[in-house]
Design an enzyme around this catalytic site. Structure first.
Site, PDB file in Angstrom:
ATOM      1  N   THR A  52      -3.206   4.987  -3.799  1.00  0.00           N
ATOM      2  CA  THR A  52      -2.146   5.758  -3.161  1.00  0.00           C
ATOM      3  C   THR A  52      -0.840   5.688  -3.928  1.00  0.00           C
ATOM      4  O   THR A  52      -0.121   6.677  -4.037  1.00  0.00           O
ATOM      5  CB  THR A  52      -1.934   5.271  -1.723  1.00  0.00           C
ATOM      6  OG1 THR A  52      -1.848   3.861  -1.719  1.00  0.00           O
ATOM      7  CG2 THR A  52      -3.062   5.692  -0.846  1.00  0.00           C
ATOM      8  N   THR A  53      -0.543   4.511  -4.474  1.00  0.00           N
ATOM      9  CA  THR A  53       0.655   4.395  -5.290  1.00  0.00           C
ATOM     10  C   THR A  53       0.490   5.236  -6.547  1.00  0.00           C
ATOM     11  O   THR A  53       1.397   5.957  -6.966  1.00  0.00           O
ATOM     12  CB  THR A  53       0.890   2.929  -5.688  1.00  0.00           C
ATOM     13  OG1 THR A  53       0.672   2.106  -4.563  1.00  0.00           O
ATOM     14  CG2 THR A  53       2.281   2.732  -6.213  1.00  0.00           C
TER      15      THR A  53
ATOM     16  N   ASP B 297      -8.576  -0.992   2.024  1.00  0.00           N
ATOM     17  CA  ASP B 297      -8.627  -0.392   0.688  1.00  0.00           C
ATOM     18  C   ASP B 297      -9.904  -0.802  -0.028  1.00  0.00           C
ATOM     19  O   ASP B 297     -10.612   0.023  -0.607  1.00  0.00           O
ATOM     20  CB  ASP B 297      -7.427  -0.853  -0.160  1.00  0.00           C
ATOM     21  CG  ASP B 297      -6.169  -0.068   0.165  1.00  0.00           C
ATOM     22  OD1 ASP B 297      -6.159   0.607   1.218  1.00  0.00           O
ATOM     23  OD2 ASP B 297      -5.211  -0.126  -0.620  1.00  0.00           O
TER      24      ASP B 297
ATOM     25  N   ASP C  46       0.828  -1.188   0.000  1.00  0.00           N
ATOM     26  CA  ASP C  46       0.000   0.000   0.000  1.00  0.00           C
ATOM     27  C   ASP C  46       0.871   1.249   0.000  1.00  0.00           C
ATOM     28  O   ASP C  46       1.687   1.449   0.903  1.00  0.00           O
ATOM     29  CB  ASP C  46      -0.887  -0.034   1.252  1.00  0.00           C
ATOM     30  CG  ASP C  46      -1.850   1.134   1.270  1.00  0.00           C
ATOM     31  OD1 ASP C  46      -2.456   1.380   0.215  1.00  0.00           O
ATOM     32  OD2 ASP C  46      -1.959   1.813   2.296  1.00  0.00           O
TER      33      ASP C  46
HETATM   34  P1  ADP Z   1      -2.765   1.821  -5.745  1.00  0.00           P
HETATM   35  O1  ADP Z   1      -2.109   1.940  -4.408  1.00  0.00           O
HETATM   36  O2  ADP Z   1      -2.548   3.034  -6.562  1.00  0.00           O
HETATM   37  O3  ADP Z   1      -4.159   1.382  -5.682  1.00  0.00           O
HETATM   38  P2  ADP Z   1      -2.248  -0.776  -6.769  1.00  0.00           P
HETATM   39  O4  ADP Z   1      -1.008  -1.541  -6.514  1.00  0.00           O
HETATM   40  O5  ADP Z   1      -3.493  -1.193  -6.071  1.00  0.00           O
HETATM   41  O6  ADP Z   1      -1.927   0.724  -6.489  1.00  0.00           O
HETATM   42  O7  ADP Z   1      -2.486  -0.821  -8.327  1.00  0.00           O
HETATM   43  C1  ADP Z   1      -3.593  -0.230  -8.929  1.00  0.00           C
HETATM   44  C2  ADP Z   1      -3.505  -0.311 -10.417  1.00  0.00           C
HETATM   45  O8  ADP Z   1      -3.526  -1.646 -10.866  1.00  0.00           O
HETATM   46  C3  ADP Z   1      -4.680   0.391 -11.025  1.00  0.00           C
HETATM   47  O9  ADP Z   1      -4.240   1.224 -12.064  1.00  0.00           O
HETATM   48  C4  ADP Z   1      -5.530  -0.762 -11.554  1.00  0.00           C
HETATM   49  O10 ADP Z   1      -6.268  -0.382 -12.689  1.00  0.00           O
HETATM   50  C5  ADP Z   1      -4.497  -1.781 -11.894  1.00  0.00           C
HETATM   51  N1  ADP Z   1      -5.051  -3.125 -11.891  1.00  0.00           N
HETATM   52  C6  ADP Z   1      -5.618  -3.757 -10.856  1.00  0.00           C
HETATM   53  N2  ADP Z   1      -6.037  -5.002 -11.204  1.00  0.00           N
HETATM   54  C7  ADP Z   1      -5.718  -5.156 -12.499  1.00  0.00           C
HETATM   55  C8  ADP Z   1      -5.882  -6.223 -13.443  1.00  0.00           C
HETATM   56  N3  ADP Z   1      -6.459  -7.370 -13.106  1.00  0.00           N
HETATM   57  N4  ADP Z   1      -5.433  -6.036 -14.695  1.00  0.00           N
HETATM   58  C9  ADP Z   1      -4.849  -4.864 -15.033  1.00  0.00           C
HETATM   59  N5  ADP Z   1      -4.663  -3.838 -14.196  1.00  0.00           N
HETATM   60  C10 ADP Z   1      -5.087  -3.959 -12.944  1.00  0.00           C
HETATM   61 MG    MG Z   2      -4.901  -0.440  -4.981  1.00  0.00          MG
END
Ligand code: ADP
Ligand code: MG
Length: 554
Positions: A97-98, A394, A64
């Site tokens: 957040t990322t 989250d 996170d």
């Molecule tokens: P954050 O802290 O920003 O939420 P994450 O590590 O949760 O970071 O990553 C979120 C990103 O991953 C988003 O841009 C989301 O669209 C993408 N994402 C999540 N699941 C998938 C998936 N199954 N296929 C493609 N992209 C995905």
């Molecule tokens: Mg996320």
């Protein structure tokens, strides 16, 4: 310092360090890029986790962004702004957040060559703000509403959103299991804004799949005295009494003094004390309650007394648990046992004390006022359960957000690519320098799909070219295409249920942070405040080293 001959005007303390101008800006940008680089690899379902351990020996494993940023203990004053936006995204949206840190870092990276070439930061800021507003308008336009669908349908859609959030986490392997659980929990608390009505309890041991949702309240059995074993452990439709008083014989205060003229009176003093507590206990029993909970201690005398009358009791219940029980069962916490009327008693369908792993749990289910839910998380290592809790948080936030705003967009970089394309196209019609700046903004948005690819080991250039081509189709049919995390190609993210409701706030926050950093051209470091408070604490925003000290990593 400069001239020894004339009396000089002393404005700042001796030893004050000031840096200004272009060099200052560049160094701030570098610091922010360094911070963004730390969380870069955690983005997306194939992102890596970070193990952070501090000088107290605590280790945390997390994916996170906000958690990582918090734990990093960034000391660079400009880079701290990124920590702040990650935190604000966490409390405002809960997810993304990322994304927000990466976006801000990338906006600054794009700005850097312009600054080096002597572009005035205000020009960049103005264009970034325009681009950001346009981007947000476009996101709103592209968002798909889930309003007006039946509850079942909504439940299914919300579960997809939760699954997308969870897919990037440690518990991603069980995302469907947990997604349904999260949606059920959120629907249980309804539109209530009190997030603390969802309790998450962690019990080490077992597997993730042993986690379960209680439609009501659950908490660990509190410390109990002898006699407890004889109390019944299950009730159907019990009345519940919540107290904030001690039910215990108390030892005298040290300096208490009682004067007796006759030894016989001594017994009456002792009796008086017993009578007081028996009177209290009697009133509890008379109220008709079958379950008595207190925030304060319930001693052995009371425990035995209740046991003899088939009443269950628990003392020293944590405050938030007691509040949840109150909200769920409709009881009111009492500070006196005089006059306990029926209205202040709560009720639930089933109360049960159950074994969960190595712990015993008090579980209240089928509560009339609903509005509470408790997730009991199981799993191996402590760090694992902790991270699972953060991940569920989250997902809970995302589902709540989707429920409130009722709109979602395509994830997997699809929305970012589409906005990027839109801005490129728009920029073509602009005369002047701001065309370049808006293009930079558009390019910065591509960092999300690019990083998703990088983290999954795909050829980012290749995938991005495919995405650009797809999004540029004049018919607009490619607008929902994003990175296909399974094959390394591209796919219709929306059709594959990679949905998220998070982006608007992220664009806003990232732009604001970038503009803020671009607008600082001087920082003044006050030597006193640093030595007095240590470098980690006290340094407010806008002051500090400014010599590209970078960040401290541990
Ligand atoms: P954050 O802290 O920003 O939420 P994450 O590590 O949760 O970071 O990553 C979120 C990103 O991953 C988003 O841009 C989301 O669209 C993408 N994402 C999540 N699941 C998938 C998936 N199954 N296929 C493609 N992209 C995905
Ligand atoms: Mg996320």
């Amino acid at each position: 310092m400069a001239s020894m001959m004339q009396p000089q005007i002393i404005l700042l303390k001796e030893g004050t360090d000031t840096s200004q101008g272009k060099a200052q800006l560049i160094s701030n940008i570098n610091a922010c890029m360094a911070v963004a680089d730390v969380v870069r690899t955690t983005l997306g379902p194939r992102g890596m986790d970070k193990l952070i351990h501090d000088d107290k020996g605590n280790t945390t494993i997390s994916n996170d962004g906000a958690t990582i940023m918090k734990l990093l203990d960034v000391v660079h004053p400009a880079a701290k702004i990124l920590v702040d936006i990650a935190k604000s995204q966490d409390s405002e949206v809960g997810d993304g957040t990322t994304t927000v840190v990466l976006l801000a870092g990338e906006l600054l990276r794009e700005a850097k060559p312009f600054i080096e070439d002597g572009v005035h930061p205000q020009n960049l800021i103005r264009s970034y703000r325009t681009a950001s507003n346009m981007a947000i308008e476009k996101v709103k336009e592209l968002a798909v509403s889930i309003e007006g669908k039946s509850l079942d349908e909504k439940r299914r859609l919300l579960a997809k959103c939760a699954a997308t959030t969870l897919s990037s986490k440690l518990i991603g392997g069980e995302k469907d299991f947990f997604a349904t659980m999260v949606v059920d929990a959120v629907i249980a608390i309804g539109t209530d804004d009190r997030l603390n009505m969802i309790g998450i309890k962690k019990v080490p041991g077992g597997t993730m799949r042993d986690s379960f949702l209680v439609n009501g309240v659950a908490f660990k059995k509190t410390f109990s005295y002898a006699g407890f074993e004889q109390q019944p452990k299950k009730f159907i439709n019990p009345k519940i009494l919540l107290l904030n008083i001690e039910l215990e014989l108390k030892s005298e205060k040290e300096n208490a003094e009682i004067r007796l003229s006759d030894p016989l009176q001594y017994q009456s003093i002792v009796d008086a004390e017993w009578n007081i507590i028996y009177d209290k206990l009697d009133k509890c029993v008379k109220s008709g309650a079958k379950i008595v909970l207190s925030r304060l201690a319930i001693g052995d005398l009371a425990t035995q007394y209740f046991a003899d009358r088939d009443i269950f009791c628990a003392g020293r219940v944590a405050e938030d648990d007691l509040h949840r029980v109150a909200a769920a069962t409709g009881a009111t916490v009492q500070t006196s046992v005089n006059n306990v009327i029926d209205e202040v008693l709560g009720s639930c369908e089933i109360f049960e004390e159950k074994q969960v792993g190595n712990e015993r749990f008090n579980i209240f289910s089928g509560c009339p006022s609903g509005q509470t839910a408790t997730i009991v998380l199981r799993g191996g290592a402590d760090q694992f359960i902790e991270e699972a809790e953060r991940s569920l948080h989250d997902a809970i936030m995302i589902v709540r957000r989707a429920m409130k705003n009722s709109t979602v967009v395509a994830g997997g970089g699809a929305i970012d690519m589409e906005i990027s394309r839109y801005l490129w196209q728009h920029a073509r019609n602009i005369a002047g320098k701001s065309q370049l700046f808006i293009n930079s903004f558009a390019k910065a948005l591509e960092v999300i799909p690019r990083q998703l690819c990088d983290n999954a080991g795909f050829d980012a250039t290749d995938v991005l070219n495919k995405l650009r081509q797809k999004h540029a189709l004049p018919s607009g049919e490619g607008a929902l295409y994003g990175v296909d995390i399974n094959t390394g190609g591209i796919c219709d993210s929306f059709a594959n249920f990679v949905w998220e409701p998070a982006l608007i706030n992220a664009i806003n926050a990232a732009t604001e942070a970038a503009c803020l950093i671009l607008s600082v051209d001087e920082t003044v470091k006050n030597p006193k405040s640093e030595s007095a408070q240590g470098e980690a604490a006290g340094m407010g925003r806008g002051r500090g080293a400014g010599r590209g000290r970078g960040m401290r990593r541990r």
